[in-house]
Design a protein around this motif. Sequence first.
Motif, PDB file in Angstrom:
ATOM      1  N   ARG A   1      17.545   5.145  -0.873  1.00 15.52           N
ATOM      2  CA  ARG A   1      16.323   5.470   0.058  1.00 15.52           C
ATOM      3  C   ARG A   1      15.595   4.334   0.347  1.00 15.52           C
ATOM      4  NH1 ARG A   1      15.922  11.198  -2.262  1.00 15.52           N
ATOM      5  NH2 ARG A   1      17.499  12.312  -1.353  1.00 15.52           N
ATOM      6  N   THR A   2      14.738   4.323   1.215  1.00 13.57           N
ATOM      7  CA  THR A   2      13.511   3.339   1.552  1.00 13.57           C
ATOM      8  C   THR A   2      12.339   4.216   1.226  1.00 13.57           C
ATOM      9  OG1 THR A   2      14.688   2.076   3.030  1.00 13.57           O
ATOM     10  CG2 THR A   2      12.384   1.963   3.012  1.00 13.57           C
ATOM     11  N   THR A   3      11.470   3.957   0.255  1.00 15.07           N
ATOM     12  CA  THR A   3      10.535   4.509  -0.380  1.00 15.07           C
ATOM     13  C   THR A   3       9.001   3.846  -0.127  1.00 15.07           C
ATOM     14  OG1 THR A   3      11.667   5.808  -1.808  1.00 15.07           O
ATOM     15  CG2 THR A   3       9.201   5.785  -2.304  1.00 15.07           C
ATOM     16  N   LEU A   4       8.135   4.275   0.640  1.00 18.71           N
ATOM     17  CA  LEU A   4       6.858   3.660   0.815  1.00 18.71           C
ATOM     18  C   LEU A   4       5.944   4.105  -0.430  1.00 18.71           C
ATOM     19  CD1 LEU A   4       5.118   1.990   2.709  1.00 18.71           C
ATOM     20  CD2 LEU A   4       4.044   4.142   3.474  1.00 18.71           C
ATOM     21  N   ILE A   5       5.412   3.232  -1.271  1.00 15.29           N
ATOM     22  CA  ILE A   5       4.693   3.732  -2.288  1.00 15.29           C
ATOM     23  C   ILE A   5       3.198   3.429  -2.236  1.00 15.29           C
ATOM     24  CG2 ILE A   5       4.861   1.245  -3.438  1.00 15.29           C
ATOM     25  CD1 ILE A   5       5.231   2.526  -6.201  1.00 15.29           C
ATOM     26  N   ALA A   6       2.607   4.579  -2.667  1.00 19.40           N
ATOM     27  CA  ALA A   6       1.202   4.402  -2.402  1.00 19.40           C
ATOM     28  C   ALA A   6       0.121   4.579  -3.579  1.00 19.40           C
ATOM     29  CB  ALA A   6       0.544   5.241  -1.172  1.00 19.40           C
ATOM     30  N   GLY A   7      -0.920   4.256  -3.736  1.00 19.77           N
ATOM     31  CA  GLY A   7      -1.532   4.579  -4.960  1.00 19.77           C
ATOM     32  C   GLY A   7      -2.773   3.451  -5.161  1.00 19.77           C
ATOM     33  N   HIS A   8      -3.884   3.807  -5.662  1.00 16.51           N
ATOM     34  CA  HIS A   8      -4.744   2.973  -6.224  1.00 16.51           C
ATOM     35  C   HIS A   8      -4.564   1.807  -7.083  1.00 16.51           C
ATOM     36  CE1 HIS A   8      -7.818   4.771  -3.785  1.00 16.51           C
ATOM     37  NE2 HIS A   8      -7.783   5.749  -4.373  1.00 16.51           N
TER      38      HIS A   8
ATOM     39  N   GLU B   1      21.629  -0.835  -4.575  1.00 20.38           N
ATOM     40  CA  GLU B   1      22.048  -0.887  -3.453  1.00 20.38           C
ATOM     41  C   GLU B   1      21.415   0.242  -2.505  1.00 20.38           C
ATOM     42  OE1 GLU B   1      26.406   0.060  -4.048  1.00 20.38           O
ATOM     43  OE2 GLU B   1      26.594  -0.450  -1.825  1.00 20.38           O
ATOM     44  N   LYS B   2      21.302  -0.275  -1.310  1.00 21.62           N
ATOM     45  CA  LYS B   2      20.624   0.329  -0.132  1.00 21.62           C
ATOM     46  C   LYS B   2      19.240   1.005  -0.626  1.00 21.62           C
ATOM     47  CE  LYS B   2      24.582   0.714   2.851  1.00 21.62           C
ATOM     48  NZ  LYS B   2      25.766   1.602   2.651  1.00 21.62           N
ATOM     49  N   THR B   3      18.634   0.517  -1.609  1.00 23.61           N
ATOM     50  CA  THR B   3      17.671   1.192  -2.260  1.00 23.61           C
ATOM     51  C   THR B   3      16.157   0.223  -2.213  1.00 23.61           C
ATOM     52  OG1 THR B   3      18.702   2.474  -3.879  1.00 23.61           O
ATOM     53  CG2 THR B   3      16.505   2.382  -4.341  1.00 23.61           C
ATOM     54  N   PHE B   4      15.266   0.573  -1.283  1.00 19.03           N
ATOM     55  CA  PHE B   4      14.152  -0.373  -1.022  1.00 19.03           C
ATOM     56  C   PHE B   4      12.829   0.417  -1.558  1.00 19.03           C
ATOM     57  CE2 PHE B   4      17.454  -1.685   2.014  1.00 19.03           C
ATOM     58  CZ  PHE B   4      17.492  -2.776   1.717  1.00 19.03           C
ATOM     59  N   ILE B   5      12.109  -0.174  -2.158  1.00 18.40           N
ATOM     60  CA  ILE B   5      10.577   0.122  -2.110  1.00 18.40           C
ATOM     61  C   ILE B   5       9.871  -0.630  -1.247  1.00 18.40           C
ATOM     62  CG2 ILE B   5       8.553   0.493  -3.991  1.00 18.40           C
ATOM     63  CD1 ILE B   5      10.570   2.192  -4.864  1.00 18.40           C
TER      64      ILE B   5
ATOM     65  N   GLY C   1      10.094  -3.166   7.120  1.00 13.94           N
ATOM     66  CA  GLY C   1      11.274  -2.017   7.327  1.00 13.94           C
ATOM     67  C   GLY C   1      11.821  -1.905   8.522  1.00 13.94           C
ATOM     68  N   ASP C   2      11.301  -2.629   9.511  1.00 11.01           N
ATOM     69  CA  ASP C   2      12.019  -2.876  10.797  1.00 11.01           C
ATOM     70  C   ASP C   2      13.413  -3.439  10.634  1.00 11.01           C
ATOM     71  OD1 ASP C   2      10.809  -1.672  12.966  1.00 11.01           O
ATOM     72  OD2 ASP C   2       9.301  -3.371  13.126  1.00 11.01           O
ATOM     73  N   GLN C   3      14.411  -2.993  11.404  1.00 11.31           N
ATOM     74  CA  GLN C   3      15.723  -3.427  11.571  1.00 11.31           C
ATOM     75  C   GLN C   3      15.591  -4.422  12.787  1.00 11.31           C
ATOM     76  OE1 GLN C   3      19.236  -1.891  10.405  1.00 11.31           O
ATOM     77  NE2 GLN C   3      18.243  -0.819   8.871  1.00 11.31           N
ATOM     78  N   VAL C   4      16.201  -5.680  12.451  1.00  7.89           N
ATOM     79  CA  VAL C   4      15.974  -6.683  13.725  1.00  7.89           C
ATOM     80  C   VAL C   4      17.126  -7.245  14.043  1.00  7.89           C
ATOM     81  CG1 VAL C   4      13.411  -6.915  13.330  1.00  7.89           C
ATOM     82  CG2 VAL C   4      15.189  -8.273  12.031  1.00  7.89           C
TER      83      VAL C   4
END
Length: 304
Positions: free
Chosen positions: A172-179, A223-227, A45-48
């Motif tokens: 958006r950039t979405t962090l997904i969490a779940g077992h 477009e500009k959509t990240f998981i 997720g870092d911009q470098v």
Amino acid sequence: MKGIVLRSTGSFYTVLGEDHIRYNCRVRGKIRLEGIKETNPVAVGDQVLFDTEQDVGSIMEILPRKNHMLRQSVKKTGHAHVLAANIDQVLVVATMALPRTSTGFIDRVLVSAEAFGIPQILLLNKRDVMDEQDRAVAEEIQSLYSSIGVEVVIVSALHDDLNIVKDLLKGRTTLIAGHSGVGKSTLLNSIAPEIGQATSDISDFTAKGVHTTTFAETFEIGEKTFIIDTPGVKEWGLVDMNAQEISDYFPDMRTVRLDCKFQSRCLHINEPGCAVKTAVAEGKIAQSRYDNYVRMASGEDNRK
Ligand SMILES: Nc1nc2c(ncn2[C@@H]2O[C@H](COP(=O)(O)OP(=O)(O)O)[C@@H](O)[C@H]2O)c(=O)[nH]1
Ligand SMILES: [Mg+2]
Ligand SMILES: [Zn+2]
């Protein structure tokens, strides 16, 4: 060139360049980012800024982060590990059955996100296999969490068209969490079939501790959509948080706690004149939320 880190193995990084090409990079020399004391300097997720002159590119600089989320370092060395950076929202995927997700897990993830100021979405999956009782519980969960500002959707990743979910993720950039086994890969495949995520059999979810990947990975689903998918959710920890801070990150306790007799010193556990306990008794704060708070505040491990 400017780019975004999609994947990290600890020594190599996949960077998506502005030219939309993926580059294999490493970090050469020292990278400085103010205030960094985590075990991994560069996170997903870092911009470098990176240099592509050699076969393997070189990450030269990390651009300032909008935010980041930490998790407890696996080795418990006291160092925290950056789970991911520049996250717009956290999506918790949970199920009523096969496997059943505890509200303890849901609350732990929500509190972790809240601590870093990141909005949250709760997705209750496998609607198609919910019986009447599951459905009633799912609706109860939906009204409870909606009331504290969390968007809640009840869907079937296998059978629904998922337009609501696509809208929530778009741009958006979405962090997904779940077992493991709740349907994260299935969800990603339904939304973006081209990423071809392997899904595991339902029976596999009982094989706890067997993780094929240990690295967070980012998928571009539009477009500009990240998981960002993060394996090892069991390690999600409340890094360096005391009881007061934890209660701050329960939006339903935040205002009430100012009325406690001992105010800022109240842990809302055994203190007389505790406004939080009164609110629980009056049904203004859900018992499950309070119980989960007590577990987190007393440092009990409720990561399941
Ligand atoms: N009935 C039903 N099964 C689902 C649904 N979503 C996922 N599954 C199944 O649950 C199992 C685990 O899914 P997977 O996507 O691999 O879970 P992950 O470990 O979270 O990535 C697979 O057998 C999927 O087919 C759903 O909405 N309904
Ligand atoms: Mg999966
Ligand atoms: Zn109190």
